[in-house]
Design an enzyme around this catalytic site. Structure first.
Site, short mmCIF file in Angstrom:
data_model
loop_
_atom_site.label_atom_id
_atom_site.label_comp_id
_atom_site.label_asym_id
_atom_site.label_seq_id
_atom_site.Cartn_x
_atom_site.Cartn_y
_atom_site.Cartn_z
N LYS A 202 -17.79 50.13 47.92
CA LYS A 202 -18.74 50.71 47.32
C LYS A 202 -18.51 52.32 47.56
CE LYS A 202 -22.36 53.29 48.55
NZ LYS A 202 -22.23 54.04 47.67
N GLU A 277 -15.77 55.56 60.76
CA GLU A 277 -15.03 56.84 60.75
C GLU A 277 -16.15 57.88 60.27
OE1 GLU A 277 -11.93 57.77 61.66
OE2 GLU A 277 -11.09 55.65 61.42
N CYS A 311 -13.68 66.03 57.28
CA CYS A 311 -14.14 65.39 58.53
C CYS A 311 -13.50 66.20 59.72
CB CYS A 311 -14.19 63.89 58.49
SG CYS A 311 -12.60 63.42 58.38
N GLU A 412 -21.91 69.83 62.28
CA GLU A 412 -20.96 69.95 61.19
C GLU A 412 -21.57 70.34 59.86
OE1 GLU A 412 -20.30 65.85 59.49
OE2 GLU A 412 -18.14 66.27 59.67
P1 NAD Z 1 -22.65 59.47 53.96
O1 NAD Z 1 -22.76 59.06 55.12
O2 NAD Z 1 -23.94 60.20 53.31
O3 NAD Z 1 -22.40 58.69 52.62
C1 NAD Z 1 -21.12 57.97 52.82
C2 NAD Z 1 -21.24 56.74 52.26
O4 NAD Z 1 -22.27 55.80 52.77
C3 NAD Z 1 -21.58 56.74 50.75
O5 NAD Z 1 -20.89 55.93 49.97
C4 NAD Z 1 -23.21 56.50 50.83
O6 NAD Z 1 -23.59 56.23 49.31
C5 NAD Z 1 -23.32 55.58 51.92
N1 NAD Z 1 -24.48 55.23 52.25
C6 NAD Z 1 -25.58 56.12 52.66
N2 NAD Z 1 -26.51 55.58 52.88
C7 NAD Z 1 -26.29 54.18 53.15
C8 NAD Z 1 -26.86 53.18 53.83
N3 NAD Z 1 -28.15 53.22 54.29
N4 NAD Z 1 -26.48 52.10 53.81
C9 NAD Z 1 -24.93 51.96 53.45
N5 NAD Z 1 -24.29 52.68 53.00
C10 NAD Z 1 -24.73 54.08 52.72
O7 NAD Z 1 -21.56 60.68 53.90
P2 NAD Z 1 -21.06 61.76 52.96
O8 NAD Z 1 -22.16 62.76 52.66
O9 NAD Z 1 -20.59 60.90 51.73
O10 NAD Z 1 -19.80 62.07 53.52
C11 NAD Z 1 -19.64 63.14 54.34
C12 NAD Z 1 -19.46 62.91 55.81
O11 NAD Z 1 -18.47 61.82 55.92
C13 NAD Z 1 -19.09 63.68 56.92
O12 NAD Z 1 -20.01 63.74 58.05
C14 NAD Z 1 -17.75 63.55 57.19
O13 NAD Z 1 -17.35 64.27 58.41
C15 NAD Z 1 -17.54 62.09 56.84
N6 NAD Z 1 -16.03 61.78 57.01
C16 NAD Z 1 -15.40 61.18 57.93
C17 NAD Z 1 -14.02 60.88 57.89
C18 NAD Z 1 -13.25 60.38 58.90
O14 NAD Z 1 -12.05 59.98 58.62
N7 NAD Z 1 -13.83 60.43 60.09
C19 NAD Z 1 -13.43 61.22 56.57
C20 NAD Z 1 -14.38 61.48 55.55
C21 NAD Z 1 -15.57 61.93 55.47
#
Ligand code: NAD
Length: 510
Positions: A202, A277, A311, A412
């Site tokens: 997804k 992650e 991230c 963040e």
């Molecule tokens: P997010 O958590 O809002 O969304 C990430 C994914 O989760 C999306 O595909 C979203 O549709 C899905 N999602 C949202 N709610 C959900 C639920 N209830 N159930 C299942 N899936 C759901 O994050 P974002 O805004 O897309 O990304 C930014 C975040 O990602 C930042 O906090 C960043 O630090 C983190 N990130 C971490 C890494 C790492 O390797 N540690 C890498 C990239 C980004």
């Protein structure tokens, strides 16, 4: 048959990316998602648009997958796994061959894919090309691993034999964010497929397009039907149903801490395997003996690279007090050279943020910072090209603080906002570095090898860079301490996330 290419299943012919320039947005029309080996719409016909963040213009639309569509995709992946047509019944070398072919196809379509990524998430074209190169390498790297997953023969005495064998964990729900759309997907898909799992991917709702091309590439490379499925949709509608579906064995998630916590809690109900992650507020520690000018450019890259949507961004820049003012002045000079604009323009070094919502969120941090005790040291400027007036640009900002009480020093931001914090000695630098719920990454800048090693050992972070910032080679390891995650990705470590161990005990008749 494994390895048979079927070009008829291409859905994204003629993306029109060759003609994409910084001044226009080529439409990619209405795309479908990939379930059970077929390109399909959402069962209820729902769709959502995706936009070019540099202009705000619509690029096209994709299906708005919901529970019924996830149900279809999970059923297909479960059936594909249980039939063994990718895992147990397939020679590892055949799986490897298909993954090598995926790497080749990513390389063949590199230019198109890089431009698609720029249009969907905004990053500069050179960065997008680097992402796609790493995606190709990632498939190649895990293709190599497919034939090297080995078990053990622990000694259990003369009258028996014990074999520990590795088996694919099963059906994997892979949920990824928008900041490196295809790279984050490949980071999960490649090891999952190498291990013999079947997947439902997804992508983030902001950036669904490259995942659809990945499905096309998988089909063309010979991944059997229903082994690789993509459901496009928003998190709570298309991600959430995977968390509660008992046919899903494993969830691997990259995204925010809030959603990660929710996933961990929800998956506890049926004890799904979970890899998380999550976010960070990583320290970038500059000692007075740091190598210059590398520390200046590396510290800026660590916060402003990929528009700060990283991230592991080193967004807390801790600078030893004796060089603080001079170092900040050098970083301001470096930051002034950053050029904002459309990522398709090769002279641009910083693109827009991914969405209007992200821009508003980051601007909220910036607007409230002065009242919270932060001093504005440098503010960049939005691009003045009228074509980009509707773009989601936030220019690079540098704030100075006395301690880590202000919100911008703690939370963040996920945007181009640097916070500079002074420290007096090594012990204080480590104390400040640890003063966070996160533990994803840290950078140390010093020419004293003993100090570098002492500090690296002391820091509670999953990745520590010495005299560098942000490299993440696919052969190495990635993952967070504390609330930055659970489990590890990249390198051989990622394979563990997609494998179960089974002990087979054989009585030798003693
Ligand atoms: P997010 O958590 O809002 O969304 C990430 C994914 O989760 C999306 O595909 C979203 O549709 C899905 N999602 C949202 N709610 C959900 C639920 N209830 N159930 C299942 N899936 C759901 O994050 P974002 O805004 O897309 O990304 C930014 C975040 O990602 C930042 O906090 C960043 O630090 C983190 N990130 C971490 C890494 C790492 O390797 N540690 C890498 C990239 C980004």
């Amino acid at each position: 048959m494994i390895g048979a290419a079927d070009p008829v299943r291409r859905n994204n012919y003629g993306l029109g990316m060759d003609n994409a320039t910084s001044r226009d947005t080529p439409g990619i029309g209405h795309r479908q998602m990939f379930i059970g080996g077929s390109w399909v719409d959402a069962l209820d016909g729902g769709r959502f648009v995706t936009v070019n963040p540099a202009t705000g213009a619509e690029i096209g639309s994709v299906p708005r997958g919901r529970a019924a569509d996830v149900d279809r995709a999970v059923a297909a992946a479960r059936n594909a796994f249980d039939s063994g047509r990718w895992g147990q019944s397939v020679a590892e070398r055949d799986r490897a061959r298909v993954l090598f072919r995926m790497a080749d196809l990513v390389r063949e379509r590199r230019d198109d894919l890089a431009r698609l990524e720029v249009l969907d998430c905004g990053k500069p074209i050179g960065d997008a090309e680097a992402d796609i190169d790493e995606v190709a390498f990632m498939f190649e790297y895990y293709a190599g691993w497919a034939t090297k997953i080995m078990g053990d023969i622990p000694p259990v005495g003369p009258d028996a034999m014990s074999l520990v064998v590795k088996e694919p964990v099963g059906v994997c729900g892979l949920i990824v964010p928008w900041n490196y759309p295809m790279l984050m997907a490949a980071q999960k898909v490649a090891p999952a497929l190498a291990a013999g799992c079947t997947v439902v991917l997804k992508p983030a709702e902001q950036t669904p397009l490259s995942a659809l091309v990945m499905a096309e590439i998988a089909a063309e490379a010979g991944v059997p039907d229903a082994v690789f499925n993509v459901v496009t949709g928003v998190g709570v509608e298309a991600g959430e149903p995977m968390l509660t579906d008992p046919r899903v064995d494993k969830i691997s998630f990259t995204g925010s801490l809030a959603v990660g916590r929710h996933i961990q809690r929800t998956c506890a109900d049926d004890l799904k395997r979970v890899t998380l992650e999550l976010g960070g507020k990583s320290p970038n520690i500059v000692f007075a003996d740091a190598p210059m000018p590398e520390a200046v450019s590396g510290s800026c890259l660590g916060v402003f690279g990929n528009q700060g949507e990283v991230c592991s961004a080193g967004s807390r820049v801790l600078v030893q007090r004796s060089i603080h003012d001079e170092f900040v002045a050098a970083m301001v000079a470096e930051t002034e050279a950053i050029r904002l604009g459309s990522g398709l323009d090769r002279s641009v070094t910083m693109g827009p943020l991914v969405s209007a919502a992200q821009m508003e969120r980051v601007n909220g941090f910036i607007d409230s910072a002065p009242a919270d005790g932060a001093r504005l040291v440098h503010a960049g400027r939005r691009p003045d090209d009228p074509v980009l007036a509707g773009g989601f640009f936030v220019p690079p900002m540098i704030f100075a603080v006395d301690d880590q009480r202000p919100r911008i020093a703690r939370e963040e931001i996920f945007g181009p906002v640097m916070t500079v914090i002074p420290f007096d000695d090594e012990a204080e630098a480590i104390r400040l570095a640890h003063d966070t719920e996160y533990g994803l990454a840290a950078a140390i800048w010093t020419t004293d090898i003993s100090r570098a090693m002492r500090t690296a050992r002391a820091l509670r972070a999953g990745v520590v860079w010495v005299n560098d910032s942000q490299p993440a080679p696919s052969e190495a390891m990635w993952g967070g301490y504390k609330q930055s995650g659970v489990g590890r990705e990249l390198g051989p470590y990622a394979l563990d996330a997609y494998l179960e161990s089974k002990q087979i005990y054989i009585n030798l008749g003693g």
